[in-house]
Design an enzyme around this catalytic site. Structure first.
Site, PDB file in Angstrom:
ATOM      1  N   TYR A 142       0.812  -1.209   0.000  1.00 57.36           N
ATOM      2  CA  TYR A 142       0.000   0.000   0.000  1.00 57.36           C
ATOM      3  C   TYR A 142       0.851   1.268   0.000  1.00 57.36           C
ATOM      4  O   TYR A 142       0.407   2.325  -0.439  1.00 57.36           O
ATOM      5  CB  TYR A 142      -0.933   0.023   1.212  1.00 57.36           C
ATOM      6  CG  TYR A 142      -2.053  -0.992   1.170  1.00 57.36           C
ATOM      7  CD1 TYR A 142      -2.291  -1.762   0.037  1.00 57.36           C
ATOM      8  CD2 TYR A 142      -2.886  -1.181   2.267  1.00 57.36           C
ATOM      9  CE1 TYR A 142      -3.308  -2.694   0.001  1.00 57.36           C
ATOM     10  CE2 TYR A 142      -3.918  -2.104   2.242  1.00 57.36           C
ATOM     11  CZ  TYR A 142      -4.127  -2.869   1.108  1.00 57.36           C
ATOM     12  OH  TYR A 142      -5.145  -3.784   1.088  1.00 57.36           O
ATOM     13  N   LYS A 189       3.109 -15.474   2.331  1.00 58.14           N
ATOM     14  CA  LYS A 189       3.149 -16.207   1.058  1.00 58.14           C
ATOM     15  C   LYS A 189       4.616 -16.476   0.749  1.00 58.14           C
ATOM     16  O   LYS A 189       5.152 -16.120  -0.309  1.00 58.14           O
ATOM     17  CB  LYS A 189       2.480 -15.385  -0.049  1.00 58.14           C
ATOM     18  CG  LYS A 189       2.193 -16.178  -1.330  1.00 58.14           C
ATOM     19  CD  LYS A 189       1.228 -17.333  -1.127  1.00 58.14           C
ATOM     20  CE  LYS A 189       0.939 -18.036  -2.452  1.00 58.14           C
ATOM     21  NZ  LYS A 189       0.143 -19.269  -2.266  1.00 58.14           N
ATOM     22  N   ASP A 221      -3.458 -18.074   1.222  1.00 54.11           N
ATOM     23  CA  ASP A 221      -4.586 -18.733   0.577  1.00 54.11           C
ATOM     24  C   ASP A 221      -5.216 -19.778   1.494  1.00 54.11           C
ATOM     25  O   ASP A 221      -6.440 -19.890   1.597  1.00 54.11           O
ATOM     26  CB  ASP A 221      -4.181 -19.350  -0.770  1.00 54.11           C
ATOM     27  CG  ASP A 221      -2.826 -20.039  -0.728  1.00 54.11           C
ATOM     28  OD1 ASP A 221      -2.137 -19.979   0.308  1.00 54.11           O
ATOM     29  OD2 ASP A 221      -2.447 -20.629  -1.757  1.00 54.11           O
ATOM     30  N   ASP A 245      -5.499  -6.683   5.733  1.00 54.54           N
ATOM     31  CA  ASP A 245      -6.683  -5.970   5.278  1.00 54.54           C
ATOM     32  C   ASP A 245      -7.750  -6.965   4.830  1.00 54.54           C
ATOM     33  O   ASP A 245      -8.921  -6.880   5.212  1.00 54.54           O
ATOM     34  CB  ASP A 245      -6.292  -5.032   4.135  1.00 54.54           C
ATOM     35  CG  ASP A 245      -7.400  -4.062   3.755  1.00 54.54           C
ATOM     36  OD1 ASP A 245      -8.449  -4.044   4.426  1.00 54.54           O
ATOM     37  OD2 ASP A 245      -7.205  -3.310   2.787  1.00 54.54           O
ATOM     38  N   ASP A 249     -11.451  -8.269   7.122  1.00 54.06           N
ATOM     39  CA  ASP A 249     -12.832  -8.188   6.652  1.00 54.06           C
ATOM     40  C   ASP A 249     -13.472  -9.569   6.581  1.00 54.06           C
ATOM     41  O   ASP A 249     -14.654  -9.736   6.898  1.00 54.06           O
ATOM     42  CB  ASP A 249     -12.875  -7.517   5.276  1.00 54.06           C
ATOM     43  CG  ASP A 249     -12.751  -6.006   5.371  1.00 54.06           C
ATOM     44  OD1 ASP A 249     -12.691  -5.498   6.506  1.00 54.06           O
ATOM     45  OD2 ASP A 249     -12.703  -5.340   4.327  1.00 54.06           O
TER      46      ASP A 249
END
Length: 372
Positions: A142, A189, A221, A245, A249
């Site tokens: 980001y 990852k 994943d 992030d 959610d």
């Protein structure tokens, strides 16, 4: 205690839910004899409409001289739907996090026992779910270098982390795990990304200093899948910015409504507290938004300043509201109660309730009860 609190209601339902959190803080002031000073400022699309800047210098200056920031929500469809927009509301929040050094986002996710039927997952799957996400907040993709080719056909976003950036949040997560169920799951990852391999090396090394805490590593994943298959397996989740992030959610949906979950962003100085949900523009002005996440964010604010009884009073009042069915339509489609009424009910219960006196702080915030 005297506290200077910057109020940044922001966009969409932000002003509505922040107003309810403010009622609760004012009830705490009256009940416990504190003195909080509130100053409101613009941020996000609301600020852009006035000045073109999602984080005006006046707002930033206010936040820097405040003890804490109570944030509402940020975002507006007119910018979301414009791929050519050079400035977006969200950039204001990203910059604010960077300017205040808010490198650690803390999001507790716990299932309310009386609301298990609201979850999209089966009761047997979510029972016992109680974890907290430690998300790195001021670096990664980001905040990395971004580029777009002149013809608009090639785009690049860089993900960069330093050892010190990983280390400082890792220590906070391990310390939290020591007070909970003594388990950390690092989400990365590392089979593909060099930045993830750095995270895994640094966190594994730090873990040696916390022998009582068990460290597991999981690819993003698989983690996304495990959150819906068996969320109760997690205790403390530690991860980088973008993965955090996404998982935050996803995790919020486990409990049945994103409108229930608070968060804290801490770091080098002024701390920021905000509901996990977004600006929800479709509900703006309709008095249907769930204010609980914002109200519990105010409780986390008080907890941050060691105002333990005060924080508990808010949590107890929220529980009372839920138990009595005084909830918003996202939790009960036939509910006749609006945002303002719920805020009034909870704030009045703070003034009237003495139940908080018998509760233990660790049971509320450190994962040993059914409250949050």
């Amino acid at each position: 205690m005297k506290l200077k609190i910057a109020l940044l209601p922001g966009d969409g339902i932000g002003p509505e839910v922040t107003a309810q959190a403010l009622k609760c803080l004012q009830a705490v002031e009256e009940t416990f004899g504190h003195e909080f000073e509130y100053t409101e400022a613009l941020v996000g699309a609301a600020a852009m409409d006035k000045s073109g800047d999602p984080l005006p210098e006046k707002t930033l200056a206010l936040c820097k001289k405040s003890d804490a920031v109570l944030f509402g929500a940020i975002g507006d469809p007119k910018y979301d739907n414009d791929p050519d927009a050079k400035v977006r509301p969200e950039q204001g929040l990203l910059r604010l996090r960077k300017e205040l050094g808010l490198f650690c986002n803390i999001r507790p996710i716990k299932v309310f026992p009386t609301l298990t039927d609201k979850s999209p997952l089966k009761k047997k799957v979510i029972t016992g779910t109680d974890f907290v996400i430690y998300r790195e907040l001021t670096s990664g993709i980001y905040f990395g270098d971004k580029s777009l080719s002149e013809d608009g056909t090639v785009a690049t976003d860089s993900c960069t982390y330093t050892e010190s950036e990983v280390s400082r949040i890792a220590h906070l997560a391990f310390k939290a795990a020591k007070s909970r169920r003594k388990k950390i799951t690092l989400i990365d990852k590392a089979n593909v990304l060099e930045s993830s391999r750095l995270w895994r090396r640094v966190v594994t090394k730090i873990g040696e200093s916390y022998p009582e805490v068990k460290l597991d590593c999981m690819f993003i994943d698989n983690a996304a899948m495990q959150l819906v298959l068996k969320p109760s397996q997690f205790d403390v989740i530690l991860t980088e910015n973008m993965f955090g992030d996404i998982l935050s959610d996803e995790g919020s949906a486990v409990g049945g409504s994103i409108g229930l979950l608070p968060s804290a962003s801490i770091g080098e100085g002024t701390a920021l507290f905000e509901p996990v949900h977004g600006s929800y523009p479709q509900a703006t002005g309709k008095d249907i938004a769930n204010p609980v996440a914002s109200i519990l964010s105010a409780a986390m604010l008080l907890d941050h300043f060691k105002l333990d009884e005060e924080s508990r009073a808010i949590v107890i009042a929220v529980l009372t509201s839920i138990k009595k069915g005084i909830v918003s339509p996202d939790l009960n489609t036939s509910s006749k109660y609006g945002t303002n009424h719920i805020g009034d009910f909870i704030s009045e219960n703070i003034r009237d309730s003495e139940d908080y006196l018998i509760l233990n702080k660790e049971n509320i915030w450190l994962g040993k009860s059914t409250i949050i």
